[in-house]
Design a protein around this motif. Structure first.
Motif, short mmCIF file in Angstrom:
data_model
loop_
_atom_site.label_atom_id
_atom_site.label_comp_id
_atom_site.label_asym_id
_atom_site.label_seq_id
_atom_site.Cartn_x
_atom_site.Cartn_y
_atom_site.Cartn_z
N GLN A 36 0.83 -1.20 0.00
CA GLN A 36 0.00 0.00 0.00
C GLN A 36 0.87 1.26 0.00
O GLN A 36 0.62 2.21 -0.74
CB GLN A 36 -0.91 -0.02 1.25
CG GLN A 36 -1.99 1.04 1.26
CD GLN A 36 -2.88 0.97 0.03
OE1 GLN A 36 -3.43 -0.06 -0.29
NE2 GLN A 36 -3.00 2.08 -0.68
N LYS A 37 1.93 1.25 0.83
CA LYS A 37 2.84 2.41 0.90
C LYS A 37 3.58 2.61 -0.42
O LYS A 37 3.76 3.73 -0.88
CB LYS A 37 3.88 2.20 2.03
CG LYS A 37 3.38 2.60 3.40
CD LYS A 37 4.52 2.74 4.41
CE LYS A 37 5.24 1.41 4.65
NZ LYS A 37 6.18 1.46 5.78
N ILE A 38 4.04 1.50 -1.00
CA ILE A 38 4.77 1.56 -2.27
C ILE A 38 3.88 2.17 -3.36
O ILE A 38 4.32 3.03 -4.12
CB ILE A 38 5.27 0.14 -2.67
CG1 ILE A 38 6.42 -0.29 -1.75
CG2 ILE A 38 5.70 0.10 -4.13
CD1 ILE A 38 6.74 -1.78 -1.79
N CYS A 39 2.63 1.73 -3.41
CA CYS A 39 1.70 2.25 -4.43
C CYS A 39 1.34 3.71 -4.17
O CYS A 39 1.48 4.56 -5.05
CB CYS A 39 0.42 1.41 -4.46
SG CYS A 39 0.68 -0.26 -5.06
N SER A 40 0.87 3.99 -2.96
CA SER A 40 0.36 5.34 -2.70
C SER A 40 1.47 6.40 -2.78
O SER A 40 1.22 7.52 -3.22
CB SER A 40 -0.40 5.42 -1.38
OG SER A 40 0.44 5.06 -0.32
N SER A 41 2.71 6.04 -2.41
CA SER A 41 3.79 7.03 -2.47
C SER A 41 4.07 7.45 -3.92
O SER A 41 4.53 8.55 -4.18
CB SER A 41 5.08 6.47 -1.85
OG SER A 41 5.55 5.34 -2.57
N ARG A 42 3.79 6.57 -4.87
CA ARG A 42 3.98 6.89 -6.29
C ARG A 42 2.71 7.48 -6.91
O ARG A 42 2.74 8.51 -7.56
CB ARG A 42 4.38 5.62 -7.07
CG ARG A 42 5.80 5.17 -6.77
CD ARG A 42 6.03 3.71 -7.16
NE ARG A 42 7.43 3.32 -6.99
CZ ARG A 42 8.02 3.08 -5.83
NH1 ARG A 42 7.33 3.21 -4.70
NH2 ARG A 42 9.30 2.74 -5.77
N TRP A 43 1.61 6.79 -6.68
CA TRP A 43 0.37 7.16 -7.38
C TRP A 43 -0.21 8.48 -6.90
O TRP A 43 -0.58 9.32 -7.71
CB TRP A 43 -0.67 6.06 -7.21
CG TRP A 43 -0.29 4.73 -7.78
CD1 TRP A 43 0.78 4.46 -8.59
CD2 TRP A 43 -0.97 3.48 -7.59
NE1 TRP A 43 0.80 3.12 -8.91
CE2 TRP A 43 -0.25 2.49 -8.31
CE3 TRP A 43 -2.10 3.11 -6.87
CZ2 TRP A 43 -0.65 1.15 -8.35
CZ3 TRP A 43 -2.50 1.76 -6.90
CH2 TRP A 43 -1.78 0.80 -7.64
N CYS A 80 3.88 0.05 -11.72
CA CYS A 80 4.42 0.93 -12.77
C CYS A 80 3.36 1.33 -13.79
O CYS A 80 3.35 2.47 -14.25
CB CYS A 80 5.57 0.24 -13.49
SG CYS A 80 6.99 -0.06 -12.45
N ALA A 81 2.49 0.38 -14.14
CA ALA A 81 1.48 0.68 -15.17
C ALA A 81 0.59 1.84 -14.74
O ALA A 81 0.34 2.78 -15.51
CB ALA A 81 0.65 -0.57 -15.45
N ARG A 82 0.15 1.80 -13.48
CA ARG A 82 -0.73 2.88 -12.97
C ARG A 82 0.07 4.18 -12.80
O ARG A 82 -0.43 5.28 -13.11
CB ARG A 82 -1.32 2.43 -11.62
CG ARG A 82 -2.25 3.45 -10.98
CD ARG A 82 -3.56 3.58 -11.73
NE ARG A 82 -4.44 4.58 -11.16
CZ ARG A 82 -5.12 5.47 -11.86
NH1 ARG A 82 -5.03 5.49 -13.18
NH2 ARG A 82 -5.91 6.34 -11.29
N TRP A 83 1.30 4.08 -12.36
CA TRP A 83 2.19 5.23 -12.15
C TRP A 83 2.37 5.99 -13.48
O TRP A 83 2.24 7.22 -13.53
CB TRP A 83 3.52 4.67 -11.68
CG TRP A 83 4.51 5.57 -11.05
CD1 TRP A 83 4.36 6.87 -10.66
CD2 TRP A 83 5.87 5.21 -10.71
NE1 TRP A 83 5.53 7.35 -10.09
CE2 TRP A 83 6.46 6.35 -10.12
CE3 TRP A 83 6.61 4.04 -10.85
CZ2 TRP A 83 7.79 6.34 -9.67
CZ3 TRP A 83 7.93 4.03 -10.39
CH2 TRP A 83 8.50 5.17 -9.81
N GLU A 84 2.62 5.25 -14.55
CA GLU A 84 2.82 5.87 -15.86
C GLU A 84 1.53 6.50 -16.38
O GLU A 84 1.53 7.59 -16.96
CB GLU A 84 3.33 4.84 -16.86
CG GLU A 84 4.75 4.38 -16.56
CD GLU A 84 5.33 3.49 -17.64
OE1 GLU A 84 4.71 3.35 -18.73
OE2 GLU A 84 6.42 2.93 -17.41
N GLU A 85 0.43 5.79 -16.18
CA GLU A 85 -0.88 6.29 -16.64
C GLU A 85 -1.19 7.65 -16.00
O GLU A 85 -1.66 8.58 -16.66
CB GLU A 85 -1.92 5.26 -16.20
CG GLU A 85 -3.24 5.30 -16.90
CD GLU A 85 -4.16 4.21 -16.29
OE1 GLU A 85 -5.27 4.57 -15.90
OE2 GLU A 85 -3.74 3.04 -16.19
#
Length: 302
Positions: free
Chosen positions: A79-86, A145-150
């Motif tokens: 969750q932290k890995i995703c939210s910190s990027r997204w 990564c896919a969501r981060w780039e989007e």
């Protein structure tokens, strides 16, 4: 140029900020006091993006922020890995849309994890859909990564967006190499799992040079691989590192033990990709360290 930077206190960010000395920098960081000690008091600091209603005063945005992915992938850590990027990237794209005079470019980090794991070479033109056959769409690194780039690409209608899919960054002050060195210097290094998995690496100097290149090259937009043009397998990497340090590399790390110790995250070490920076080179960018031997020699003998 007045540049807004996120992730400035990270390994890549610190190195990049040294190269941006002649620019005015505003650095977004959770702890401005600590960041000032690391990066210097000549920069401006913001402790979150909430203080901004638009990006009109900036000429460019460089987005490098993200919780380290090399940690055990518990539900909370994922969750932290995703939210910190997204969350940050979504907010930056939103601020671009709210700007009457948006910055001229947005450079946003991604990672080669988006390609999934495989034995064949991939480049920026490789269709990501083809990885669904290997189950890569289920892989955590790919979905992050896919969501981060989007989210970064949603700013494309307002500015020039360049996304760098970053590989294994080599430098003595941080990243994976710094973690590997103590064991290798003691002669306790060795191949990981089968040793046949790809390691798509890049010298930290080449990565920061690529960011600078994309910053100033008006014609550059879209996806660029931040990897050297000569990826190697893990066994080759291991032997080259041992040779550069004049140490034996006879202690392998079996996949079962790594999976026990690290859980799902072990796949970052036991599986990999051979990523070629075709579009990066076609754009005119020239690597200072295209081959692993000279890259490691420069890092370890300076």
């Amino acid at each position: 140029m007045h540049i807004l930077i996120t992730g400035g206190t990270g390994f890549i960010g610190q190195h990049l900020i040294k190269q941006l000395d002649d620019h005015q920098l505003t650095i977004v960081t959770r702890s401005p006091g600590n960041a000032q000690k690391i990066l210097g008091s000549q920069h401006q600091y913001l402790n979150n993006l909430g203080a901004l209603t638009d990006l009109d005063r900036f000429d460019a945005v460089i987005n490098l922020a993200g919780e380290p992915i090399a940690q055990r992938w518990s539900i909370a850590n994922k969750q932290k890995i995703c939210s910190s990027r997204w969350d940050l990237t979504a907010r930056l794209s939103e601020l671009f849309s709210q700007s009457s005079k948006p910055p001229s470019c947005f450079i946003s980090a991604s990672a080669i994890g988006i390609y999934g794991n495989g034995r064949q070479s991939v480049d920026e033109q490789t269709s990501l859909c083809s990885f669904s056959e290997t189950g890569a769409d289920e892989q955590f690194a790919h979905s992050v990564c896919a969501r981060w780039e989007e989210l970064a690409q949603s700013a494309e209608q307002y500015t020039r967006v360049s996304i760098i899919r970053i590989g294994l960054v080599l430098g003595s002050q941080g990243g994976a190499l710094a973690k590997m060195l103590p064991a290798f210097k003691l002669g306790l290094g060795g191949k990981i799992a089968s040793g046949s998995q790809g390691m798509s690496w890049i010298h930290i100097d080449d990565l920061t040079a690529l960011i600078m290149y994309l910053l100033t090259s008006q014609q550059c937009q879209g996806i660029y691989n931040g990897t050297a043009p000569n990826p190697v397998d893990n066994l080759t990497f291991t032997k080259q590192l041992g040779k550069t340090l004049s140490r034996p590399t006879i202690f392998p790390a079996p996949e079962k033990i790594l999976t026990l110790a690290l859980g799902e995250m072990a796949q970052l070490l036991t599986e990999g990709q051979f990523v070629l920076p075709k579009r990066t080179q076609d754009s005119g960018f020239v690597y200072k360290y295209p081959h692993l031997g000279p890259a490691l020699a420069d890092i370890l003998h300076h």
